[in-house]
Design a protein around this motif. Structure first.
Motif, short mmCIF file in Angstrom:
data_model
loop_
_atom_site.label_atom_id
_atom_site.label_comp_id
_atom_site.label_asym_id
_atom_site.label_seq_id
_atom_site.Cartn_x
_atom_site.Cartn_y
_atom_site.Cartn_z
N LEU A 80 0.79 -1.21 0.34
CA LEU A 80 0.19 0.21 0.01
C LEU A 80 0.54 1.28 0.16
O LEU A 80 0.37 1.81 0.32
N SER A 81 2.34 1.01 -0.33
CA SER A 81 2.88 1.72 -0.31
C SER A 81 2.37 2.81 -0.98
O SER A 81 2.85 4.34 -0.17
N GLN A 82 1.82 3.24 -2.23
CA GLN A 82 1.79 4.38 -2.85
C GLN A 82 0.60 4.90 -2.21
O GLN A 82 0.23 6.52 -2.57
N VAL A 83 -0.55 4.35 -2.05
CA VAL A 83 -2.12 5.74 -1.56
C VAL A 83 -2.03 5.45 -0.29
O VAL A 83 -2.43 6.04 0.19
N THR A 84 -0.27 4.88 0.17
CA THR A 84 -0.55 5.72 2.03
C THR A 84 0.77 6.36 2.08
O THR A 84 1.56 6.34 2.64
N SER A 85 1.46 7.59 0.64
CA SER A 85 2.73 8.07 0.93
C SER A 85 2.98 9.33 1.30
O SER A 85 4.08 9.72 1.46
#
Length: 214
Positions: A80-85
């Motif tokens: 979920l790195s991209q959406v929790t950046s």
């Protein structure tokens, strides 16, 4: 669970519709290192052949969003790195198990903040021995850590045989520490970690490395 699946298949072959009650996936949590935010969970009742669906949302918001690439998967983790950046934001995630056409209730993660909850990995140490001198080289942190922290400090621990520690601090842009005037044929052991002073955040310590002077 295997008997339940077999029974469902047999009854399905007989034309009987079966409602299978699936428990939600337990232990849904974020595991974050250097701002790589991985959502993990365990299968309900150690079940196999299940599909999983992951969603995320910002703390305080009502709307949940599907995680691309994490819909109908059989893996027990999702990046979920991209959406929790956004490092200062707080997030939730949730996971649902499915054995079509049946679905479990959603299982929600604890609240997660990249800035507070990520662990900064330790610097990689390389020790060079010279006569009465040791040069400690540090590999720079991951680019994501450098990008999100304007100030980082190396904490280098010199561990004495007595059990005492001597601590050296230096800016992480300086990747080399030279210790001079050391004893001949003496063993010296080192550890290091990264400090983000503005967040008062300490990274994990590296493994201990030891060398003997010439």
């Amino acid at each position: 669970m295997t008997r339940l699946l077999l029974g469902a298949v047999l009854l399905g072959n007989l034309g009987v519709t079966v409602q299978v009650i699936l428990p939600p996936p337990p232990k849904v949590r974020f595991d974050s290192v250097d701002y790589k935010n991985i959502l993990r969970w365990t299968p309900p009742n150690n079940s196999t052949f299940l599909q999983y669906f992951a969603q995320w949302k910002i703390y305080g918001e009502r709307q949940w969003f599907d995680v691309d690439g994490c819909q109908g998967i059989q893996s027990l983790q999702c990046d979920l790195s991209q959406v929790t950046s956004e490092p200062r934001e707080w997030y939730y995630a949730r996971v649902q198990a499915s054995l079509p056409p049946n679905k479990s209730a959603w299982s929600i993660s604890p609240r997660f903040s990249p800035s507070w909850n990520t662990q900064i990995s330790p610097p990689v140490l390389k020790l060079t021995v010279r006569e009465q001198e040791i040069v400690v080289h540090m590999k720079p942190p991951k680019p994501t850590v450098l990008k999100l922290h304007s100030s980082l400090i190396y904490k280098i621990y010199l561990k004495h045989t007595s059990g005492e520690e001597e601590v050296f601090e230096m800016d992480c842009c300086l990747n080399k520490l030279t210790l001079k005037g050391l004893n001949h044929k003496a063993k010296y052991c080192f550890q290091a970690q990264i400090l983000a002073p503005l967040q008062a955040k300490l990274g994990a310590r590296s493994s201990i490395k030891c060398v003997t002077t010439l």
